[in-house]
Design a protein around this motif. Sequence first.
Motif, PDB file in Angstrom:
ATOM      1  N   ARG A 101       0.837  -1.200   0.000  1.00 24.53           N
ATOM      2  CA  ARG A 101       0.000   0.000   0.000  1.00 24.53           C
ATOM      3  C   ARG A 101       0.871   1.248   0.000  1.00 24.53           C
ATOM      4  O   ARG A 101       1.868   1.318   0.697  1.00 24.53           O
ATOM      5  CB  ARG A 101      -0.914   0.006   1.210  1.00 24.53           C
ATOM      6  N   ASP A 102       0.462   2.258  -0.808  1.00 20.27           N
ATOM      7  CA  ASP A 102       1.186   3.526  -0.808  1.00 20.27           C
ATOM      8  C   ASP A 102       0.665   4.401   0.331  1.00 20.27           C
ATOM      9  O   ASP A 102      -0.190   3.975   1.116  1.00 20.27           O
ATOM     10  CB  ASP A 102       1.079   4.225  -2.169  1.00 20.27           C
ATOM     11  N   ALA A 103       1.163   5.629   0.424  1.00 24.09           N
ATOM     12  CA  ALA A 103       0.775   6.528   1.523  1.00 24.09           C
ATOM     13  C   ALA A 103      -0.717   6.823   1.532  1.00 24.09           C
ATOM     14  O   ALA A 103      -1.297   7.093   2.584  1.00 24.09           O
ATOM     15  CB  ALA A 103       1.569   7.831   1.431  1.00 24.09           C
ATOM     16  N   GLY A 104      -1.363   6.755   0.354  1.00 26.95           N
ATOM     17  CA  GLY A 104      -2.803   7.002   0.264  1.00 26.95           C
ATOM     18  C   GLY A 104      -3.647   5.760   0.497  1.00 26.95           C
ATOM     19  O   GLY A 104      -4.865   5.810   0.400  1.00 26.95           O
ATOM     20  N   GLY A 105      -3.011   4.630   0.776  1.00 26.79           N
ATOM     21  CA  GLY A 105      -3.748   3.395   1.038  1.00 26.79           C
ATOM     22  C   GLY A 105      -4.058   2.580  -0.213  1.00 26.79           C
ATOM     23  O   GLY A 105      -4.694   1.542  -0.137  1.00 26.79           O
ATOM     24  N   ARG A 106      -3.612   3.050  -1.388  1.00 27.13           N
ATOM     25  CA  ARG A 106      -3.858   2.318  -2.638  1.00 27.13           C
ATOM     26  C   ARG A 106      -2.850   1.187  -2.794  1.00 27.13           C
ATOM     27  O   ARG A 106      -1.679   1.331  -2.443  1.00 27.13           O
ATOM     28  CB  ARG A 106      -3.763   3.266  -3.831  1.00 27.13           C
ATOM     29  N   LEU A 107      -3.302   0.074  -3.333  1.00 25.75           N
ATOM     30  CA  LEU A 107      -2.438  -1.069  -3.580  1.00 25.75           C
ATOM     31  C   LEU A 107      -1.615  -0.806  -4.841  1.00 25.75           C
ATOM     32  O   LEU A 107      -2.165  -0.508  -5.897  1.00 25.75           O
ATOM     33  CB  LEU A 107      -3.286  -2.334  -3.756  1.00 25.75           C
ATOM     34  N   VAL A 108      -0.295  -0.877  -4.719  1.00 25.70           N
ATOM     35  CA  VAL A 108       0.585  -0.670  -5.865  1.00 25.70           C
ATOM     36  C   VAL A 108       1.476  -1.891  -6.056  1.00 25.70           C
ATOM     37  O   VAL A 108       1.782  -2.600  -5.086  1.00 25.70           O
ATOM     38  CB  VAL A 108       1.466   0.598  -5.703  1.00 25.70           C
TER      39      VAL A 108
END
Length: 124
Positions: free
Chosen positions: A109-116
């Motif tokens: 997860r990135d800082a915004g909570g999105r899975l990358v």
Amino acid sequence: QGRLCWRPQAKLRELCAQLCPDDLAAFDRGHTFDDLECTRRVSSRILSAGQRAPGLLDEFFFPAVSLTSVIGGAGQRQGLEPVGVVEAEGCIMERLAWFEDRSVVWQERDAGGRLVTVRLVAGA
């Protein structure tokens, strides 16, 4: 030596076994953060001690070993495997990764909570 040195854990274990056979319990632990950190600390201590004897570690450090050969050295892999990733801050994090061609791939997860998807490509 101040440079990046790719080696499979099995090769590092072999070297440490020759230098300090009484300290191998750290290599027989699992793949959790604590296990990986313990292995890193023990192997760092053993290798630092080995550097005090001139030429002792040359055979281990100086042959160029590429990430491609480390990734491909264990044969065909399928499914997810626990992999220790050293992040920019020097922390070891466990990631469940898969192997594609000359790449190690995992998701986080990135800082915004999105899975990358993170892809480490050998030779890039």
